[in-house]
Design a protein around this motif. Structure first.
Motif, PDB file in Angstrom:
ATOM      1  N   GLY A 113       0.877  -1.322  -0.104  1.00  0.00           N
ATOM      2  CA  GLY A 113       0.047  -0.061   0.204  1.00  0.00           C
ATOM      3  C   GLY A 113       0.848   1.204   0.102  1.00  0.00           C
ATOM      4  O   GLY A 113       2.013   1.252  -0.487  1.00  0.00           O
ATOM      5  N   SER A 159       7.268  -5.150   7.016  1.00  0.00           N
ATOM      6  CA  SER A 159       6.080  -4.575   7.835  1.00  0.00           C
ATOM      7  C   SER A 159       6.525  -4.802   9.226  1.00  0.00           C
ATOM      8  O   SER A 159       7.260  -5.640   9.429  1.00  0.00           O
ATOM      9  CB  SER A 159       4.922  -5.576   7.159  1.00  0.00           C
ATOM     10  OG  SER A 159       3.786  -5.281   8.264  1.00  0.00           O
ATOM     11  N   ASP A 185      -4.212  -6.983  12.744  1.00  0.00           N
ATOM     12  CA  ASP A 185      -5.238  -6.295  11.833  1.00  0.00           C
ATOM     13  C   ASP A 185      -6.501  -6.846  12.533  1.00  0.00           C
ATOM     14  O   ASP A 185      -6.792  -8.051  12.311  1.00  0.00           O
ATOM     15  CB  ASP A 185      -5.032  -6.707  10.227  1.00  0.00           C
ATOM     16  CG  ASP A 185      -3.792  -5.992   9.665  1.00  0.00           C
ATOM     17  OD1 ASP A 185      -3.217  -5.259  10.147  1.00  0.00           O
ATOM     18  OD2 ASP A 185      -3.223  -6.895   8.759  1.00  0.00           O
ATOM     19  N   LEU A 195      -3.945   2.384  11.136  1.00  0.00           N
ATOM     20  CA  LEU A 195      -4.201   2.623   9.672  1.00  0.00           C
ATOM     21  C   LEU A 195      -5.294   1.950   9.139  1.00  0.00           C
ATOM     22  O   LEU A 195      -5.595   0.914   9.627  1.00  0.00           O
ATOM     23  CB  LEU A 195      -3.084   2.156   9.031  1.00  0.00           C
ATOM     24  CG  LEU A 195      -1.555   2.581   9.076  1.00  0.00           C
ATOM     25  CD1 LEU A 195      -0.722   2.062   8.126  1.00  0.00           C
ATOM     26  CD2 LEU A 195      -1.535   4.149   9.208  1.00  0.00           C
ATOM     27  N   GLY A 196      -6.471   2.620   8.744  1.00  0.00           N
ATOM     28  CA  GLY A 196      -7.622   2.115   8.311  1.00  0.00           C
ATOM     29  C   GLY A 196      -8.074   2.360   7.068  1.00  0.00           C
ATOM     30  O   GLY A 196      -7.284   2.906   6.177  1.00  0.00           O
ATOM     31  N   SER A 207      -5.713  -0.548   0.490  1.00  0.00           N
ATOM     32  CA  SER A 207      -4.982  -1.595   1.135  1.00  0.00           C
ATOM     33  C   SER A 207      -5.674  -2.162   2.665  1.00  0.00           C
ATOM     34  O   SER A 207      -5.379  -3.003   3.100  1.00  0.00           O
ATOM     35  CB  SER A 207      -3.519  -1.784   1.050  1.00  0.00           C
ATOM     36  OG  SER A 207      -2.913  -1.036   2.103  1.00  0.00           O
ATOM     37  N   HIS A 208      -6.119  -0.917   3.079  1.00  0.00           N
ATOM     38  CA  HIS A 208      -6.532  -1.123   4.511  1.00  0.00           C
ATOM     39  C   HIS A 208      -8.294  -1.101   4.328  1.00  0.00           C
ATOM     40  O   HIS A 208      -8.828  -0.690   5.544  1.00  0.00           O
ATOM     41  CB  HIS A 208      -5.976  -0.257   5.379  1.00  0.00           C
ATOM     42  CG  HIS A 208      -4.456  -0.404   5.662  1.00  0.00           C
ATOM     43  ND1 HIS A 208      -3.600   0.268   4.836  1.00  0.00           N
ATOM     44  CD2 HIS A 208      -4.078  -1.000   6.459  1.00  0.00           C
ATOM     45  CE1 HIS A 208      -2.384  -0.148   5.216  1.00  0.00           C
ATOM     46  NE2 HIS A 208      -2.496  -0.848   6.252  1.00  0.00           N
ATOM     47  N   ARG A 209      -8.868  -1.265   3.292  1.00  0.00           N
ATOM     48  CA  ARG A 209     -10.170  -0.971   3.181  1.00  0.00           C
ATOM     49  C   ARG A 209     -11.072  -1.681   4.232  1.00  0.00           C
ATOM     50  O   ARG A 209     -12.345  -1.507   4.354  1.00  0.00           O
ATOM     51  CB  ARG A 209     -10.635  -1.152   1.812  1.00  0.00           C
ATOM     52  CG  ARG A 209     -10.688  -2.263   1.183  1.00  0.00           C
ATOM     53  CD  ARG A 209     -10.966  -2.549  -0.162  1.00  0.00           C
ATOM     54  NE  ARG A 209     -10.651  -4.019  -0.824  1.00  0.00           N
ATOM     55  CZ  ARG A 209      -9.459  -4.518  -0.935  1.00  0.00           C
ATOM     56  NH1 ARG A 209      -8.504  -3.973  -0.866  1.00  0.00           N
ATOM     57  NH2 ARG A 209      -9.666  -5.734  -1.482  1.00  0.00           N
ATOM     58  N   HIS A 252      -9.690  -3.470   7.205  1.00  0.00           N
ATOM     59  CA  HIS A 252      -9.422  -3.619   8.458  1.00  0.00           C
ATOM     60  C   HIS A 252      -8.786  -2.415   8.924  1.00  0.00           C
ATOM     61  O   HIS A 252      -8.438  -1.471   8.382  1.00  0.00           O
ATOM     62  CB  HIS A 252      -8.466  -4.866   8.517  1.00  0.00           C
ATOM     63  CG  HIS A 252      -7.175  -4.670   7.655  1.00  0.00           C
ATOM     64  ND1 HIS A 252      -6.975  -4.829   6.236  1.00  0.00           N
ATOM     65  CD2 HIS A 252      -5.908  -4.122   8.019  1.00  0.00           C
ATOM     66  CE1 HIS A 252      -5.683  -4.463   6.000  1.00  0.00           C
ATOM     67  NE2 HIS A 252      -5.013  -4.180   7.153  1.00  0.00           N
ATOM     68  N   LEU A 253      -8.396  -2.471  10.502  1.00  0.00           N
ATOM     69  CA  LEU A 253      -7.617  -1.478  11.028  1.00  0.00           C
ATOM     70  C   LEU A 253      -6.261  -2.149  11.405  1.00  0.00           C
ATOM     71  O   LEU A 253      -6.365  -3.320  11.968  1.00  0.00           O
ATOM     72  CB  LEU A 253      -8.214  -1.259  12.556  1.00  0.00           C
ATOM     73  CG  LEU A 253      -9.680  -0.296  12.307  1.00  0.00           C
ATOM     74  CD1 LEU A 253     -10.312  -0.036  13.743  1.00  0.00           C
ATOM     75  CD2 LEU A 253      -9.437   0.970  11.517  1.00  0.00           C
ATOM     76  N   HIS A 254      -5.264  -1.559  11.002  1.00  0.00           N
ATOM     77  CA  HIS A 254      -3.857  -2.185  11.332  1.00  0.00           C
ATOM     78  C   HIS A 254      -3.430  -1.303  12.411  1.00  0.00           C
ATOM     79  O   HIS A 254      -3.410  -0.152  12.323  1.00  0.00           O
ATOM     80  CB  HIS A 254      -2.900  -1.932  10.053  1.00  0.00           C
ATOM     81  CG  HIS A 254      -1.498  -1.696  10.357  1.00  0.00           C
ATOM     82  ND1 HIS A 254      -0.847  -3.075  10.027  1.00  0.00           N
ATOM     83  CD2 HIS A 254      -0.635  -0.931  10.783  1.00  0.00           C
ATOM     84  CE1 HIS A 254       0.733  -2.807  10.376  1.00  0.00           C
ATOM     85  NE2 HIS A 254       0.359  -1.518  10.980  1.00  0.00           N
TER      86      HIS A 254
END
Length: 227
Positions: free
Chosen positions: A136, A146, A155, A205-206, A212-214, A216-218
């Motif tokens: 992303g 990562s 996530d 990150l959401g 790429s985070h559509r 989930h919440l990272h």
């Protein structure tokens, strides 16, 4: 004569300026990430995690990263957090991140009570430890690995309250505009905002960060800077 400078105050600032100006060579980011997480948990971390009320299994300590640069220095496999939230599948993370779940879950439960009138009992995750590169929007700045590669991230895809339907990040997260019209949307926005603002996690990150985070919440507790 210039008065001596306190190393405790000036040292980090001078080092930061040197880094920014490229005046000294820093270790690769993967090494800095490893150093950060390896030093984050004290020898009593697992004892403190047990006292906090979490349910987990200890994993063997790792003294150095593998050939790909990955590994969890002080790993645990955590199935239930300090407030009783069950993680499915269990979180394979460093003990230092697991110990911060108490603050994260406090925020989650307060937002759940405010918007859902119910406590969260289960969190469905899309993964925790995984030896992989960044994807992303962050990829060009990250130099590769990562935070998942060090057991320093997980996530969240779905929150299940004791009463009512599950809240899905993909379905219920409202990207922009005024306060969401649904209680699920308000809950998700409140959780993301407070975790970011109150420092329970270093990074959240959401869907509002990139595609790429559509779903989930990272959440991670990585190094303060991405570079």
């Amino acid at each position: 004569m210039t008065p001596p400078t306190s190393p405790g105050l000036a040292g980090p600032w001078i080092e930061h300026l040197a880094d920014a100006a490229g005046l000294r060579e820093r270790p690769p980011r993967a090494q800095r990430q490893w150093n950060h997480i390896a030093a984050a948990a004290g020898a009593d971390c697992r004892d403190a995690l047990k006292v906090a009320g979490a349910r987990f299994q200890s994993l063997p300590d790792t003294v150095k990263p593998n050939k790909k640069g990955c590994g969890i220095p002080h790993g645990v496999l955590l199935s239930r957090g300090p407030t009783g939230i069950v993680y499915s599948p269990p979180l394979q993370v460093d003990c230092s991140l697991a110990l911060r779940l108490g603050d994260m879950e406090r925020v989650i439960q307060e937002e759940a009570e405010a918007h859902l009138s119910s406590q969260i009992v289960r969190i469905n995750t899309l993964g925790s430890y995984a030896c992989r590169e960044v994807v992303g929007r962050m990829r060009p700045w990250s130099e590769g690995l990562s935070e998942h590669s060090f057991g320093n991230a997980f996530d969240i895809a779905r929150f299940s309250p004791k009463r009512g339907r599950a809240i899905s990040v993909l379905r219920d997260y409202v990207l922009h505009g005024d306060d969401p019209s649904t209680r699920e949307g308000r809950f998700l926005r409140g959780v993301a905002r407070r975790l970011r603002a109150e420092g329970a996690a270093a990074r959240v990150l959401g869907p509002d960060f990139d595609a790429s985070h559509r779903d989930h919440l990272h959440i991670d507790c990585g190094t303060p800077r991405w570079y």
